[in-house]
Design a protein around this motif. Structure first.
Motif, mmCIF file in Angstrom:
data_model
loop_
_atom_site.group_PDB
_atom_site.id
_atom_site.type_symbol
_atom_site.label_atom_id
_atom_site.label_comp_id
_atom_site.label_asym_id
_atom_site.label_seq_id
_atom_site.Cartn_x
_atom_site.Cartn_y
_atom_site.Cartn_z
ATOM 1 N N GLU A 168 25.160 15.176 -11.617
ATOM 2 C CA GLU A 168 26.351 15.085 -10.781
ATOM 3 C C GLU A 168 26.059 14.993 -9.290
ATOM 4 O OE1 GLU A 168 26.016 17.731 -13.053
ATOM 5 O OE2 GLU A 168 26.966 16.524 -14.604
ATOM 6 N N ILE A 169 24.815 15.168 -8.867
ATOM 7 C CA ILE A 169 24.491 15.150 -7.437
ATOM 8 C C ILE A 169 23.600 13.958 -7.124
ATOM 9 C CG2 ILE A 169 23.431 16.391 -5.519
ATOM 10 C CD1 ILE A 169 24.160 19.002 -6.954
ATOM 11 N N ASP A 170 24.190 12.936 -6.468
ATOM 12 C CA ASP A 170 23.480 11.734 -6.068
ATOM 13 C C ASP A 170 22.871 11.970 -4.685
ATOM 14 O OD1 ASP A 170 24.714 10.442 -8.334
ATOM 15 O OD2 ASP A 170 26.515 10.281 -7.114
ATOM 16 N N VAL A 171 21.721 11.351 -4.441
ATOM 17 C CA VAL A 171 21.076 11.502 -3.144
ATOM 18 C C VAL A 171 20.793 10.133 -2.537
ATOM 19 C CG1 VAL A 171 20.074 13.772 -3.611
ATOM 20 C CG2 VAL A 171 18.801 11.719 -4.225
ATOM 21 N N SER A 172 20.649 10.119 -1.222
ATOM 22 C CA SER A 172 20.423 8.867 -0.506
ATOM 23 C C SER A 172 19.061 8.843 0.186
ATOM 24 C CB SER A 172 21.544 8.649 0.522
ATOM 25 O OG SER A 172 21.586 9.733 1.433
ATOM 26 N N THR A 173 18.152 9.694 -0.245
ATOM 27 C CA THR A 173 16.852 9.795 0.411
ATOM 28 C C THR A 173 15.872 8.732 -0.076
ATOM 29 O OG1 THR A 173 16.235 11.436 -1.228
ATOM 30 C CG2 THR A 173 16.983 12.252 0.894
ATOM 31 N N GLY A 214 0.772 -1.234 0.000
ATOM 32 C CA GLY A 214 0.000 0.000 0.000
ATOM 33 C C GLY A 214 0.801 1.280 0.000
ATOM 34 N N ARG A 215 2.106 1.171 -0.177
ATOM 35 C CA ARG A 215 2.962 2.355 -0.189
ATOM 36 C C ARG A 215 3.892 2.331 -1.389
ATOM 37 N NH1 ARG A 215 5.873 1.575 5.340
ATOM 38 N NH2 ARG A 215 5.738 -0.550 4.575
ATOM 39 N N LEU A 216 4.200 3.523 -1.891
ATOM 40 C CA LEU A 216 5.219 3.683 -2.930
ATOM 41 C C LEU A 216 6.490 4.207 -2.272
ATOM 42 C CD1 LEU A 216 3.264 5.345 -5.862
ATOM 43 C CD2 LEU A 216 4.289 3.064 -5.857
ATOM 44 N N PHE A 217 7.623 3.670 -2.707
ATOM 45 C CA PHE A 217 8.929 4.083 -2.199
ATOM 46 C C PHE A 217 9.729 4.639 -3.369
ATOM 47 C CE2 PHE A 217 7.390 1.022 0.758
ATOM 48 C CZ PHE A 217 7.927 1.361 1.989
ATOM 49 N N TYR A 218 10.075 5.935 -3.320
ATOM 50 C CA TYR A 218 10.986 6.519 -4.306
ATOM 51 C C TYR A 218 12.354 6.556 -3.640
ATOM 52 C CZ TYR A 218 12.941 9.102 -8.116
ATOM 53 O OH TYR A 218 13.699 9.460 -9.198
ATOM 54 N N MET A 219 13.310 5.833 -4.235
ATOM 55 C CA MET A 219 14.583 5.594 -3.582
ATOM 56 C C MET A 219 15.762 6.127 -4.385
ATOM 57 S SD MET A 219 13.629 1.736 -2.424
ATOM 58 C CE MET A 219 14.701 1.751 -1.008
ATOM 59 N N LEU A 220 16.620 6.864 -3.697
ATOM 60 C CA LEU A 220 17.882 7.357 -4.228
ATOM 61 C C LEU A 220 17.658 8.242 -5.456
ATOM 62 C CD1 LEU A 220 20.005 4.099 -3.750
ATOM 63 C CD2 LEU A 220 19.355 5.821 -2.060
ATOM 64 N N GLY A 221 18.528 8.177 -6.468
ATOM 65 C CA GLY A 221 18.420 9.035 -7.651
ATOM 66 C C GLY A 221 19.323 10.247 -7.532
ATOM 67 N N GLY A 222 18.987 11.279 -8.295
ATOM 68 C CA GLY A 222 19.796 12.487 -8.280
ATOM 69 C C GLY A 222 18.959 13.729 -8.453
ATOM 70 N N THR A 223 19.536 14.863 -8.057
ATOM 71 C CA THR A 223 18.894 16.159 -8.275
ATOM 72 C C THR A 223 19.499 16.872 -9.476
ATOM 73 O OG1 THR A 223 20.392 17.189 -6.679
ATOM 74 C CG2 THR A 223 18.251 16.442 -5.853
ATOM 75 N N THR A 224 20.657 16.401 -9.922
ATOM 76 C CA THR A 224 21.297 16.779 -11.186
ATOM 77 C C THR A 224 22.093 15.534 -11.591
ATOM 78 O OG1 THR A 224 23.471 17.516 -10.395
ATOM 79 C CG2 THR A 224 21.665 19.139 -10.295
ATOM 80 N N ALA A 253 25.492 4.425 -0.238
ATOM 81 C CA ALA A 253 24.457 3.904 -1.129
ATOM 82 C C ALA A 253 23.935 4.950 -2.109
ATOM 83 C CB ALA A 253 23.285 3.349 -0.309
ATOM 84 N N ALA A 254 24.263 6.208 -1.920
ATOM 85 C CA ALA A 254 23.761 7.268 -2.795
ATOM 86 C C ALA A 254 24.213 7.019 -4.229
ATOM 87 C CB ALA A 254 24.255 8.627 -2.317
ATOM 88 N N TYR A 300 15.722 -4.452 -3.205
ATOM 89 C CA TYR A 300 17.150 -4.467 -3.533
ATOM 90 C C TYR A 300 17.445 -3.351 -4.524
ATOM 91 C CZ TYR A 300 17.353 -8.940 -1.209
ATOM 92 O OH TYR A 300 17.292 -9.923 -0.264
ATOM 93 N N LEU A 301 18.569 -2.675 -4.308
ATOM 94 C CA LEU A 301 19.040 -1.632 -5.208
ATOM 95 C C LEU A 301 20.400 -2.082 -5.726
ATOM 96 C CD1 LEU A 301 17.435 0.020 -2.675
ATOM 97 C CD2 LEU A 301 17.482 1.568 -4.610
ATOM 98 N N ALA A 302 20.430 -2.446 -7.001
ATOM 99 C CA ALA A 302 21.608 -3.091 -7.584
ATOM 100 C C ALA A 302 22.337 -2.153 -8.536
ATOM 101 C CB ALA A 302 21.188 -4.356 -8.336
ATOM 102 N N GLY A 303 23.655 -2.139 -8.408
ATOM 103 C CA GLY A 303 24.477 -1.365 -9.337
ATOM 104 C C GLY A 303 24.177 0.120 -9.242
ATOM 105 N N GLY A 304 24.073 0.748 -10.390
ATOM 106 C CA GLY A 304 23.831 2.185 -10.438
ATOM 107 C C GLY A 304 25.099 2.926 -10.789
ATOM 108 N N THR A 305 25.033 4.232 -10.677
ATOM 109 C CA THR A 305 26.178 5.067 -11.010
ATOM 110 C C THR A 305 26.300 6.210 -10.015
ATOM 111 O OG1 THR A 305 27.247 6.333 -12.771
ATOM 112 C CG2 THR A 305 24.880 6.490 -12.652
ATOM 113 N N VAL A 306 27.523 6.613 -9.754
ATOM 114 C CA VAL A 306 27.812 7.761 -8.910
ATOM 115 C C VAL A 306 28.283 8.880 -9.821
ATOM 116 C CG1 VAL A 306 29.326 8.639 -7.081
ATOM 117 C CG2 VAL A 306 28.335 6.345 -6.894
ATOM 118 N N ARG A 307 27.709 10.076 -9.623
ATOM 119 C CA ARG A 307 28.011 11.253 -10.462
ATOM 120 C C ARG A 307 27.929 10.900 -11.950
ATOM 121 N NH1 ARG A 307 31.127 11.069 -6.384
ATOM 122 N NH2 ARG A 307 32.947 10.292 -7.494
ATOM 123 N N HIS A 308 26.981 10.091 -12.300
ATOM 124 C CA HIS A 308 26.616 9.694 -13.646
ATOM 125 C C HIS A 308 27.638 8.830 -14.385
ATOM 126 C CE1 HIS A 308 25.340 9.842 -17.854
ATOM 127 N NE2 HIS A 308 24.131 9.859 -17.323
#
Length: 189
Positions: free
Chosen positions: A75-80, A63-73, A103-104, A118-126
Motif C-alpha cells: 500500500e505504500i508507493d515510493v518515488s525514490t 556502469g551504474r545500477l538504478f533501482y527505481m520506484l517500487g514500494g515498502t509495503t 510518478a510513485a 522509461y517507466l511505463a504503467g504500474g500500479t498505485v497502492r497495488h
C-alpha cells in the motif's frame, strides 16, 4: 538461487544478472541485492538497498545500477531512485533523486531506450492500474512526463522488453483483470 523471493527487480550488465529487493517467504519486503555471474554460475551477496523495496524497476546504464520506484509495503508507493556505482560498490547504494510525487508506483519496469529510462504503467497502492509513462535521464537525473499508454497496465514488469526502440508490454493486469494483449509504444512520438 541463494534465497526465495518474488517481486524482485532484475537487470543485466553483460555477464552478470543483478537482483534487488522483493518479497521474502515470510512476506516481508527485502533490502537484499545479489549478483549472478552467468559464466561461473556463482552468486555473490552485494550491498543491500538502503531501505526495503519490492516491485520496482532495476536498470543498468553506463556502469551504474538504478533501482527505481517500487514500494515498502503493498500500500505504500515510493518515488525514490537508488544508484549503485559498480566500480565503487563498497560505497553502497546512494539516494540520488526522487521522482515527481505523481510518478510513485509499483509493478513498473525500467526500460532503457537510447540514453533514457522509461517507466511505463504500474500500479498505485497495488490496485489502481496506471497509464502514465515517465522518462528519466540517468545522466542529469531529470524526469519528464510522456504521453500516456493507450490503456492502464500494471504487473507487466517481468514481461516487458525493448525492440527497435519501442517499449513492449506483454500481458499484465488492467482494470478488467489479467490481459492477453500487447502494448507497443514508441516513446519518441
Amino acid at each position: 538461487m541463494p534465497f526465495a523471493v518474488s517481486h524482485a527487480a532484475a537487470a543485466r550488465d553483460g555477464t552478470n544478472v543483478w537482483i534487488a529487493g522483493g518479497i521474502l517467504v515470510d512476506r516481508s519486503f527485502s533490502r537484499q541485492a545479489w549478483r549472478l555471474d552467468t559464466v561461473s554460475g556463482a552468486w555473490s551477496r552485494e550491498p543491500d538497498l538502503p531501505d526495503v523495496r519490492a516491485s520496482g524497476g532495476l536498470a543498468f546504464y553506463r556502469g551504474r545500477l538504478f533501482y527505481m520506484l517500487g514500494g515498502t509495503t503493498p500500500e505504500i508507493d515510493v518515488s525514490t531512485v537508488y544508484v549503485l556505482d559498480l566500480q565503487r560498490r563498497q560505497a553502497g547504494w546512494v539516494l540520488h533523486t526522487e521522482a515527481p510525487a505523481a510518478a510513485a508506483k509499483q509493478h513498473v519496469q525500467a526500460l532503457l531506450v537510447g540514453d533514457v529510462l522509461y517507466l511505463a504503467g504500474g500500479t498505485v497502492r497495488h490496485d489502481d492500474d496506471q497509464r502514465s509513462l515517465w522518462a528519466f535521464d540517468p545522466d542529469t537525473f531529470a524526469w519528464r512526463r510522456k504521453a500516456d499508454l493507450p490503456a492502464p497496465r500494471s504487473h507487466a514488469d517481468g514481461s516487458s522488453a525493448v525492440a527497435h526502440g519501442r517499449l513492449l508490454l506483454f500481458g499484465g493486469r488492467g482494470p478488467s483483470g489479467v490481459l492477453d494483449s500487447i502494448i507497443e509504444y514508441d516513446p519518441t512520438n
